[in-house]
Design a protein around this motif. Structure first.
Motif, PDB file in Angstrom:
ATOM      1  N   PHE A 122       0.835  -1.200   0.000  1.00  0.00           N
ATOM      2  CA  PHE A 122       0.000   0.000   0.000  1.00  0.00           C
ATOM      3  C   PHE A 122       0.875   1.257   0.000  1.00  0.00           C
ATOM      4  N   GLU A 123       1.896   1.276   0.834  1.00  0.00           N
ATOM      5  CA  GLU A 123       2.783   2.442   0.915  1.00  0.00           C
ATOM      6  C   GLU A 123       3.495   2.703  -0.412  1.00  0.00           C
ATOM      7  N   ASP A 124       3.796   1.650  -1.146  1.00  0.00           N
ATOM      8  CA  ASP A 124       4.516   1.800  -2.413  1.00  0.00           C
ATOM      9  C   ASP A 124       3.707   2.536  -3.473  1.00  0.00           C
ATOM     10  N   VAL A 125       2.386   2.623  -3.275  1.00  0.00           N
ATOM     11  CA  VAL A 125       1.535   3.332  -4.238  1.00  0.00           C
ATOM     12  C   VAL A 125       1.657   4.845  -4.063  1.00  0.00           C
ATOM     13  N   PHE A 126       1.898   5.298  -2.845  1.00  0.00           N
ATOM     14  CA  PHE A 126       1.845   6.734  -2.572  1.00  0.00           C
ATOM     15  C   PHE A 126       2.850   7.553  -3.380  1.00  0.00           C
ATOM     16  N   PRO A 127       4.116   7.131  -3.491  1.00  0.00           N
ATOM     17  CA  PRO A 127       5.051   7.931  -4.300  1.00  0.00           C
ATOM     18  C   PRO A 127       4.592   8.124  -5.743  1.00  0.00           C
ATOM     19  N   LEU A 128       3.881   7.139  -6.289  1.00  0.00           N
ATOM     20  CA  LEU A 128       3.364   7.270  -7.652  1.00  0.00           C
ATOM     21  C   LEU A 128       2.337   8.399  -7.724  1.00  0.00           C
ATOM     22  N   GLY A 155      -6.965   3.833   5.071  1.00  0.00           N
ATOM     23  CA  GLY A 155      -6.622   3.493   3.694  1.00  0.00           C
ATOM     24  C   GLY A 155      -6.553   2.004   3.448  1.00  0.00           C
ATOM     25  N   LEU A 156      -5.925   1.291   4.367  1.00  0.00           N
ATOM     26  CA  LEU A 156      -5.829  -0.166   4.229  1.00  0.00           C
ATOM     27  C   LEU A 156      -7.196  -0.828   4.312  1.00  0.00           C
ATOM     28  N   SER A 157      -8.126  -0.219   5.032  1.00  0.00           N
ATOM     29  CA  SER A 157      -9.477  -0.782   5.144  1.00  0.00           C
ATOM     30  C   SER A 157     -10.201  -0.785   3.807  1.00  0.00           C
ATOM     31  N   VAL A 158      -9.906   0.210   2.964  1.00  0.00           N
ATOM     32  CA  VAL A 158     -10.515   0.216   1.625  1.00  0.00           C
ATOM     33  C   VAL A 158     -10.048  -1.008   0.841  1.00  0.00           C
ATOM     34  N   VAL A 159      -8.739  -1.237   0.834  1.00  0.00           N
ATOM     35  CA  VAL A 159      -8.173  -2.378   0.102  1.00  0.00           C
ATOM     36  C   VAL A 159      -8.730  -3.689   0.652  1.00  0.00           C
ATOM     37  N   ASP A 160      -8.749  -3.831   1.976  1.00  0.00           N
ATOM     38  CA  ASP A 160      -9.243  -5.069   2.587  1.00  0.00           C
ATOM     39  C   ASP A 160     -10.710  -5.308   2.254  1.00  0.00           C
ATOM     40  N   THR A 161     -11.507  -4.232   2.251  1.00  0.00           N
ATOM     41  CA  THR A 161     -12.941  -4.380   1.986  1.00  0.00           C
ATOM     42  C   THR A 161     -13.198  -4.713   0.530  1.00  0.00           C
ATOM     43  N   VAL A 162     -12.496  -4.055  -0.383  1.00  0.00           N
ATOM     44  CA  VAL A 162     -12.627  -4.392  -1.810  1.00  0.00           C
ATOM     45  C   VAL A 162     -12.254  -5.850  -2.030  1.00  0.00           C
ATOM     46  N   ASP A 163     -11.201  -6.301  -1.370  1.00  0.00           N
ATOM     47  CA  ASP A 163     -10.750  -7.679  -1.505  1.00  0.00           C
ATOM     48  C   ASP A 163     -11.830  -8.656  -1.046  1.00  0.00           C
ATOM     49  N   ILE A 164     -12.485  -8.367   0.081  1.00  0.00           N
ATOM     50  CA  ILE A 164     -13.558  -9.240   0.576  1.00  0.00           C
ATOM     51  C   ILE A 164     -14.743  -9.244  -0.382  1.00  0.00           C
ATOM     52  N   LEU A 165     -15.134  -8.051  -0.857  1.00  0.00           N
ATOM     53  CA  LEU A 165     -16.330  -7.939  -1.695  1.00  0.00           C
ATOM     54  C   LEU A 165     -16.147  -8.573  -3.071  1.00  0.00           C
ATOM     55  N   LEU A 166     -14.938  -8.456  -3.635  1.00  0.00           N
ATOM     56  CA  LEU A 166     -14.716  -8.958  -4.991  1.00  0.00           C
ATOM     57  C   LEU A 166     -14.141 -10.362  -5.046  1.00  0.00           C
ATOM     58  N   CYS A 167     -13.536 -10.798  -3.954  1.00  0.00           N
ATOM     59  CA  CYS A 167     -12.761 -12.046  -4.031  1.00  0.00           C
ATOM     60  C   CYS A 167     -13.237 -13.147  -3.102  1.00  0.00           C
ATOM     61  N   LEU A 220      -4.735  -1.379  -7.531  1.00  0.00           N
ATOM     62  CA  LEU A 220      -4.274   0.008  -7.639  1.00  0.00           C
ATOM     63  C   LEU A 220      -5.422   0.988  -7.397  1.00  0.00           C
ATOM     64  N   LYS A 221      -6.586   0.709  -7.977  1.00  0.00           N
ATOM     65  CA  LYS A 221      -7.719   1.621  -7.787  1.00  0.00           C
ATOM     66  C   LYS A 221      -8.174   1.621  -6.325  1.00  0.00           C
ATOM     67  N   ALA A 222      -8.201   0.461  -5.705  1.00  0.00           N
ATOM     68  CA  ALA A 222      -8.567   0.390  -4.291  1.00  0.00           C
ATOM     69  C   ALA A 222      -7.563   1.161  -3.432  1.00  0.00           C
ATOM     70  N   ALA A 223      -6.273   1.012  -3.752  1.00  0.00           N
ATOM     71  CA  ALA A 223      -5.238   1.703  -2.992  1.00  0.00           C
ATOM     72  C   ALA A 223      -5.330   3.219  -3.182  1.00  0.00           C
ATOM     73  N   ILE A 224      -5.661   3.655  -4.390  1.00  0.00           N
ATOM     74  CA  ILE A 224      -5.806   5.093  -4.636  1.00  0.00           C
ATOM     75  C   ILE A 224      -6.953   5.653  -3.803  1.00  0.00           C
ATOM     76  N   LEU A 225      -8.067   4.936  -3.746  1.00  0.00           N
ATOM     77  CA  LEU A 225      -9.171   5.372  -2.882  1.00  0.00           C
ATOM     78  C   LEU A 225      -8.720   5.428  -1.425  1.00  0.00           C
ATOM     79  N   GLY A 226      -7.941   4.427  -1.021  1.00  0.00           N
ATOM     80  CA  GLY A 226      -7.424   4.424   0.344  1.00  0.00           C
ATOM     81  C   GLY A 226      -6.543   5.626   0.620  1.00  0.00           C
ATOM     82  N   TRP A 227      -5.681   5.975  -0.330  1.00  0.00           N
ATOM     83  CA  TRP A 227      -4.818   7.134  -0.140  1.00  0.00           C
ATOM     84  C   TRP A 227      -5.596   8.438  -0.183  1.00  0.00           C
ATOM     85  N   CYS A 228      -6.700   8.463  -0.901  1.00  0.00           N
ATOM     86  CA  CYS A 228      -7.558   9.658  -0.869  1.00  0.00           C
ATOM     87  C   CYS A 228      -8.100   9.885   0.545  1.00  0.00           C
ATOM     88  N   ILE A 229      -8.442   8.798   1.231  1.00  0.00           N
ATOM     89  CA  ILE A 229      -8.908   8.938   2.612  1.00  0.00           C
ATOM     90  C   ILE A 229      -7.761   9.358   3.519  1.00  0.00           C
TER      91      ILE A 229
END
Length: 371
Positions: free
Chosen positions: A24-30, A68-80, A97-106
Motif C-alpha cells: 500500500f505504501e509503495d503506491v503513494f510515491p506514484l 486506507g488499508l481498510s478500503v483495500v481489505d474491503t474491496v478484496d472481501i467484496l470482490l474475491c 491500484l484503484k482500491a489503494a488510490i481510494l485508500g490514499w484519498c482517505i
C-alpha cells in the motif's frame, strides 16, 4: 513443535500485515509524482513543486494507515470471496491500484484534517514529529497547505475514476463526509474550549454528536462505502445498513479510546493520556457528570482541564469512586455495544453482494483492544 506453532502463526500473520502495508505504501510515491506533474503542467515554479512534495510526504504517510488499508481489505472481501466466505480469486493489479488510490484519498483527507486541527489546538507534535505548522519556515502557510492536501483528493479521483459509473457517487461521498467531519469539529471546539473550562456544556448527547460526526463517518463508514461503490453495489438500502453497523462501531471505538486515555497503559498504547488536562469532552467525564455528588461536582469544576498532574489525580480518583466506577460502567457499555453490533452484522444478507466479513473484520480489530 506444538508450543512453537502459535508463535509461528502469529509471526506469519505479522509478516503478512507488514507486506500488505508496504504494498500500500509503495503506491503513494506514484500519486505524489502525478500531483507534482500536474503542478509542472500548470507552470508552477520548482520552489512550489518542492514545497507541495514536502507537504504531501510530511503529512500523509507515517500514521497507522488503518483507513486506507481498510478500503483495500474491503474491496478484496467484496470482490474475491463468495457468500460462504470462501476465497474465489485474487484482486487484479488494476483493481488493487484503484482500491489503494481510494485508500490514499482517505489518508489525504485525514492529513488535511490533522494539519488544520493541530493549528486549532496549538498542538506541538504529531506522530512523534513537530506539527507541520511548527516546522521552520511553514507557520501559517500550513493553512493553505491543508487546502492543497484536500484538493489532491479530487485531482486523483478525477484522474483515475472519471470514466467509472460511480465517479459522481465518490465525489458526493467525499464532500458529504468532509462536511460531516467539520460539523463534528465545530461541536467539539465550541463545547470543550481548552482555555475556558465549563463542564455545564458537556453531556453524553454532545459526546455522541462529536464522535459520530468527527470520527465515525470518515474513519469507519467512508472506507467501506468507497469499497462498496468500487465493487458495483448500488442498492441504497445496503449503504444504509452498512452505516447502521459502522457508525455505532465508530462510536464504540472512540468511547474505547477515551477510556484507554484514562486507564490504558502508556507503555502499551504508546502515549500518555491527556484528555483530562486538555478539557476534552470525553466519555468518562460525561458519565461521571451524570453520577457525581455535589461535592464531587465541585471538585471536578475546580480540577478538570487544569494543566497539572495533581488536578488530574483528583479527577481520576473521582472516576474510580464507588458511586461512579468508570471501569465497570465501561465494561457494561462495551458488552452492550458488542452485542448490538453483532446482531446487526448477523442481519446482513450476503446474497446482495455485501459480506458480513467486511464488518466482523472491523469489529475483531476493535473489540477489547488495549492499544
Amino acid at each position: 513443535m506444538s508450543s512453537s506453532a502459535p508463535a509461528s502463526g502469529l509471526e506469519a500473520k505479522a509478516a503478512k500485515k507488514l507486506a500488505a502495508r508496504k504494498r500500500f505504501e509503495d503506491v503513494f510515491p506514484l500519486l505524489v509524482e502525478e500531483l507534482i506533474d500536474y503542478l509542472k503542467s500548470e507552470g508552477m515554479p520548482a520552489e512550489a513543486q518542492e514545497w507541495y512534495r514536502k507537504n504531501l510526504d510530511y503529512n500523509t504517510p507515517g500514521g497507522k494507515l488503518n483507513r486506507g488499508l481498510s478500503v483495500v481489505d474491503t474491496v478484496d472481501i467484496l470482490l474475491c470471496t463468495d457468500a460462504g466466505g470462501k476465497r474465489t480469486r485474487e484482486l487484479s493489479e488494476p483493481e488493487y491500484l484503484k482500491a489503494a488510490i481510494l485508500g490514499w484519498c482517505i489518508e489525504l483527507l485525514q492529513a488535511y484534517f490533522l494539519v488544520a486541527d493541530d493549528m486549532m489546538d496549538a498542538s506541538l507534535t504529531r506522530r512523534g514529529h513537530p506539527c507541520w505548522y511548527k516546522v521552520q519556515g511553514v507557520g501559517n502557510i500550513a493553512i493553505n497547505d491543508s487546502f492543497m492536501l484536500e484538493a489532491a483528493i479530487y485531482y486523483l479521483l478525477k484522474k483515475h475514476f472519471r470514466q467509472d459509473s460511480y465517479y459522481g457517487f465518490l465525489l458526493e461521498l467525499f464532500h458529504d463526509v468532509t462536511f460531516q467531519t467539520e460539523l463534528g469539529q465545530l461541536i467539539d471546539l465550541i463545547t470543550a474550549d481548552e482555555h475556558h473550562v465549563d463542564l455545564s456544556k458537556f453531556s453524553l448527547e454532545k459526546h455522541h454528536l462529536i464522535v459520530l460526526y468527527k470520527t465515525a463517518f470518515y474513519s469507519f463508514y467512508l472506507p467501506v462505502a468507497c469499497a462498496m461503490h468500487m465493487a458495483g453495489i448500488k442498492d441504497e438500502s445496503l449503504f444504509k445498513h452498512a452505516a447502521a453497523i459502522l457508525l455505532p462501531l465508530g462510536e464504540y471505538f472512540q468511547v474505547q479510546d477515551d477510556y484507554l486515555d484514562a486507564y490504558g497503559n502508556p507503555e502499551v498504547i504508546g502515549k500518555i493520556g491527556t484528555d483530562i488536562q486538555d478539557n476534552k469532552c470525553s466519555w468518562p467525564i460525561n458519565v461521571v457528570l451524570l453520577h457525581a455528588t455535589s461535592e464531587q461536582r465541585a471538585l471536578l469544576d475546580q480540577h478538570y482541564g487544569r494543566k497539572d498532574a495533581a488536578s488530574e489525580a483528583v479527577v481520576k480518583d473521582i472516576y474510580s469512586a464507588s458511586n461512579i466506577d468508570i471501569p465497570s460502567k465501561f465494561a457494561a457499555y462495551e458488552k452492550k455495544s458488542y452485542d448490538e453490533i453483532t446482531a446487526k452484522i448477523a442481519q446482513v444478507d450476503e446474497s446482495t453482494g455485501l459480506r458480513r466479513d467486511v464488518f466482523t473484520s472491523f469489529l475483531d480489530k476493535v473489540y477489547k483492544r488495549t492499544v
